[in-house]
Design a protein around this motif. Structure first.
Motif, PDB file in Angstrom:
ATOM      1  N   GLU A  17       0.814  -1.214   0.000  1.00  0.00           N
ATOM      2  CA  GLU A  17       0.000   0.000   0.000  1.00  0.00           C
ATOM      3  C   GLU A  17       0.850   1.268   0.000  1.00  0.00           C
ATOM      4  O   GLU A  17       0.332   2.355  -0.257  1.00  0.00           O
ATOM      5  CB  GLU A  17      -0.924   0.010   1.229  1.00  0.00           C
ATOM      6  CG  GLU A  17      -1.996  -1.069   1.198  1.00  0.00           C
ATOM      7  CD  GLU A  17      -2.977  -0.911   2.338  1.00  0.00           C
ATOM      8  OE1 GLU A  17      -2.778   0.011   3.161  1.00  0.00           O
ATOM      9  OE2 GLU A  17      -3.941  -1.692   2.400  1.00  0.00           O
ATOM     10  N   ASP A  18       2.137   1.111   0.296  1.00  0.00           N
ATOM     11  CA  ASP A  18       3.017   2.272   0.405  1.00  0.00           C
ATOM     12  C   ASP A  18       3.771   2.527  -0.893  1.00  0.00           C
ATOM     13  O   ASP A  18       3.788   1.707  -1.815  1.00  0.00           O
ATOM     14  CB  ASP A  18       4.046   2.058   1.523  1.00  0.00           C
ATOM     15  CG  ASP A  18       3.412   1.893   2.885  1.00  0.00           C
ATOM     16  OD1 ASP A  18       2.318   2.453   3.094  1.00  0.00           O
ATOM     17  OD2 ASP A  18       4.010   1.200   3.730  1.00  0.00           O
TER      18      ASP A  18
ATOM     19  N   HIS B 102       3.969  13.009   4.244  1.00  0.00           N
ATOM     20  CA  HIS B 102       3.675  11.671   3.717  1.00  0.00           C
ATOM     21  C   HIS B 102       4.545  10.572   4.301  1.00  0.00           C
ATOM     22  O   HIS B 102       4.414   9.404   3.912  1.00  0.00           O
ATOM     23  CB  HIS B 102       3.830  11.681   2.195  1.00  0.00           C
ATOM     24  CG  HIS B 102       5.249  11.924   1.729  1.00  0.00           C
ATOM     25  ND1 HIS B 102       5.661  11.645   0.448  1.00  0.00           N
ATOM     26  CD2 HIS B 102       6.353  12.410   2.367  1.00  0.00           C
ATOM     27  CE1 HIS B 102       6.945  11.957   0.310  1.00  0.00           C
ATOM     28  NE2 HIS B 102       7.373  12.424   1.458  1.00  0.00           N
TER      29      HIS B 102
ATOM     30  N   VAL C  43       6.045   7.564   6.156  1.00  0.00           N
ATOM     31  CA  VAL C  43       5.649   6.399   6.949  1.00  0.00           C
ATOM     32  C   VAL C  43       6.856   5.917   7.755  1.00  0.00           C
ATOM     33  O   VAL C  43       6.758   5.649   8.943  1.00  0.00           O
ATOM     34  CB  VAL C  43       5.118   5.267   6.049  1.00  0.00           C
ATOM     35  CG1 VAL C  43       4.879   3.991   6.856  1.00  0.00           C
ATOM     36  CG2 VAL C  43       3.843   5.700   5.337  1.00  0.00           C
ATOM     37  N   SER C  44       8.015   5.813   7.102  1.00  0.00           N
ATOM     38  CA  SER C  44       9.234   5.379   7.775  1.00  0.00           C
ATOM     39  C   SER C  44      10.454   5.831   6.983  1.00  0.00           C
ATOM     40  O   SER C  44      10.443   5.820   5.752  1.00  0.00           O
ATOM     41  CB  SER C  44       9.266   3.850   7.922  1.00  0.00           C
ATOM     42  OG  SER C  44      10.506   3.422   8.460  1.00  0.00           O
TER      43      SER C  44
ATOM     44  N   ASP D 277      12.446   1.760   7.221  1.00  0.00           N
ATOM     45  CA  ASP D 277      11.865   0.543   6.638  1.00  0.00           C
ATOM     46  C   ASP D 277      11.901   0.638   5.116  1.00  0.00           C
ATOM     47  O   ASP D 277      10.877   0.761   4.440  1.00  0.00           O
ATOM     48  CB  ASP D 277      10.437   0.348   7.146  1.00  0.00           C
ATOM     49  CG  ASP D 277       9.806  -0.947   6.627  1.00  0.00           C
ATOM     50  OD1 ASP D 277      10.562  -1.812   6.144  1.00  0.00           O
ATOM     51  OD2 ASP D 277       8.566  -1.072   6.686  1.00  0.00           O
TER      52      ASP D 277
ATOM     53  N   ARG E 215       9.905   5.565   3.023  1.00  0.00           N
ATOM     54  CA  ARG E 215       8.635   4.866   2.811  1.00  0.00           C
ATOM     55  C   ARG E 215       7.527   5.875   3.104  1.00  0.00           C
ATOM     56  O   ARG E 215       7.529   6.516   4.165  1.00  0.00           O
ATOM     57  CB  ARG E 215       8.515   3.660   3.740  1.00  0.00           C
ATOM     58  CG  ARG E 215       7.180   2.897   3.604  1.00  0.00           C
ATOM     59  CD  ARG E 215       7.179   1.638   4.446  1.00  0.00           C
ATOM     60  NE  ARG E 215       8.176   0.696   3.947  1.00  0.00           N
ATOM     61  CZ  ARG E 215       7.965  -0.147   2.943  1.00  0.00           C
ATOM     62  NH1 ARG E 215       6.780  -0.178   2.336  1.00  0.00           N
ATOM     63  NH2 ARG E 215       8.915  -0.960   2.559  1.00  0.00           N
ATOM     64  N   CYS E 216       6.601   6.029   2.173  1.00  0.00           N
ATOM     65  CA  CYS E 216       5.617   7.092   2.331  1.00  0.00           C
ATOM     66  C   CYS E 216       4.229   6.661   1.863  1.00  0.00           C
ATOM     67  O   CYS E 216       4.060   5.635   1.197  1.00  0.00           O
ATOM     68  CB  CYS E 216       6.060   8.343   1.570  1.00  0.00           C
ATOM     69  SG  CYS E 216       6.418   8.088  -0.171  1.00  0.00           S
ATOM     70  N   GLU E 217       3.253   7.457   2.262  1.00  0.00           N
ATOM     71  CA  GLU E 217       1.873   7.236   1.827  1.00  0.00           C
ATOM     72  C   GLU E 217       1.712   7.557   0.350  1.00  0.00           C
ATOM     73  O   GLU E 217       2.418   8.391  -0.207  1.00  0.00           O
ATOM     74  CB  GLU E 217       0.927   8.176   2.586  1.00  0.00           C
ATOM     75  CG  GLU E 217       0.741   7.918   4.041  1.00  0.00           C
ATOM     76  CD  GLU E 217      -0.244   8.912   4.623  1.00  0.00           C
ATOM     77  OE1 GLU E 217      -1.446   8.801   4.297  1.00  0.00           O
ATOM     78  OE2 GLU E 217       0.193   9.793   5.376  1.00  0.00           O
TER      79      GLU E 217
ATOM     80  N   SER F 168      -4.337  12.501   1.198  1.00  0.00           N
ATOM     81  CA  SER F 168      -4.298  11.098   1.593  1.00  0.00           C
ATOM     82  C   SER F 168      -5.672  10.477   1.383  1.00  0.00           C
ATOM     83  O   SER F 168      -6.616  11.140   0.963  1.00  0.00           O
ATOM     84  CB  SER F 168      -3.861  10.971   3.055  1.00  0.00           C
ATOM     85  OG  SER F 168      -4.763  11.673   3.894  1.00  0.00           O
TER      86      SER F 168
ATOM     87  N   LYS G 180      -1.533  16.817   2.661  1.00  0.00           N
ATOM     88  CA  LYS G 180      -0.208  16.526   3.212  1.00  0.00           C
ATOM     89  C   LYS G 180       0.874  16.944   2.224  1.00  0.00           C
ATOM     90  O   LYS G 180       0.650  16.963   1.019  1.00  0.00           O
ATOM     91  CB  LYS G 180      -0.068  15.025   3.529  1.00  0.00           C
ATOM     92  CG  LYS G 180      -1.030  14.533   4.593  1.00  0.00           C
ATOM     93  CD  LYS G 180      -0.727  13.103   4.991  1.00  0.00           C
ATOM     94  CE  LYS G 180      -1.651  12.657   6.127  1.00  0.00           C
ATOM     95  NZ  LYS G 180      -1.315  11.291   6.610  1.00  0.00           N
TER      96      LYS G 180
END
Length: 279
Positions: free
Chosen positions: A17-18, A63, A65-66, A69, A80-82, A196, A202
């Motif tokens: 999903e990322d 955006h 996420v990590s 990761d 890692r992002c939306e 999002s 965002k």
């Protein structure tokens, strides 16, 4: 992972999903990717963006996420992002007269529909920061074109256009205050935003880097003179003064000493803003 898009600087991969946004060492000027990479550029842009995302998280969410990761081969240069539904407008704020804004001012005393007073010169501080959006063209699709605020309203609607203006100017204001404490002027900057899944606006891509902003040494700034650039304007000036390049593909090879001087400016900005030594 599946490669979805390769831009002028970043490669975008799908991973469930990322998205995984990987910043390369490629550099572009005048919308052309030059054949010579700038060492460490991708990592510097990524780490500086992450620092700014933290600094300005209360202005607009981002955006991310990590930052860890990500595949090992991309460590340090990937996020890692939306997935965002990106707004197809480049959101630009200007606080000083430079670049294309200077040319527009000299021609018609306004930038993107913002009327400015007479008597300004290169590097002048504007009476107040202005919102000067532009189109967002794909790689190879030509140059971005300036938009007035009314044209932005026609593209995205009044409510969203007003929010883009508010957020862009607030990002610029807050970023400028932080940079000023470190002896750096942010002359202008551009951001990219999207929505999002839940509709939240965002910020994506990068934030307040030497690729997306003009950084000047505050101690050497003087209206009427070109400042010492701490961004890729240094490379634009080199291409104008020392090559006969016509700003179409292919771009010129960058000499080793010019590539190193460009890298040094990116490192200097990172270290002065964050207070951390670049490894």
């Amino acid at each position: 992972m599946e490669l979805l898009h390769s831009g002028k600087v970043r490669d975008v991969y799908a991973d469930g999903e990322d998205l995984v946004l990987v910043t390369s060492d490629r550099i572009s000027i005048y919308d052309v990717i030059l054949p010579t990479p700038i060492p460490d550029k991708g990592k510097i842009l990524t780490q500086l963006s992450l620092w700014w995302f933290d600094q300005l998280a209360d202005v607009i969410p981002n955006h991310v996420v990590s930052a860890t990761d990500v595949p090992a081969e991309f460590a340090g240069r990937a996020i890692r992002c939306e997935r965002l539904d990106m707004v197809m407008v480049e959101c630009i704020a200007r606080g000083y007269l430079a670049g294309s804004g200077l040319k527009d001012y000299e021609r018609e005393r306004m930038i993107s529909g913002n009327l400015l007073p007479d008597g300004l010169v290169e590097s002048s501080r504007l009476p107040e920061p202005i919102f000067t959006p532009s189109t967002k063209e794909p790689v190879g699709g030509g140059h971005d074109a300036p938009l007035t605020f009314d044209q932005t309203v026609d593209r995205v609607g009044k409510e969203l256009a007003e929010e883009l203006r508010r957020v862009t100017l607030e990002v610029y204001r807050r970023g400028s205050e932080i940079a000023a404490d470190k002896g750096i002027i942010i002359a202008d900057t551009k951001i990219e935003v999207g929505r999002s899944k839940d509709g939240t606006l965002k910020i994506g891509d990068e934030l307040l880097t030497p690729d997306s902003s003009r950084f000047w040494d505050a101690g050497e700034w003087q209206p009427g003179q070109a400042p010492r650039y701490l961004d890729k304007q240094f490379l634009r000036d080199w291409s104008t003064k020392h090559t006969d390049w016509d700003r179409t593909e292919p771009g010129p090879e960058i000499p080793d000493e010019v590539a190193e001087a460009t890298r040094n400016r990116y490192v200097e900005v990172y270290e002065r803003l964050t207070g951390d030594r670049w490894r």
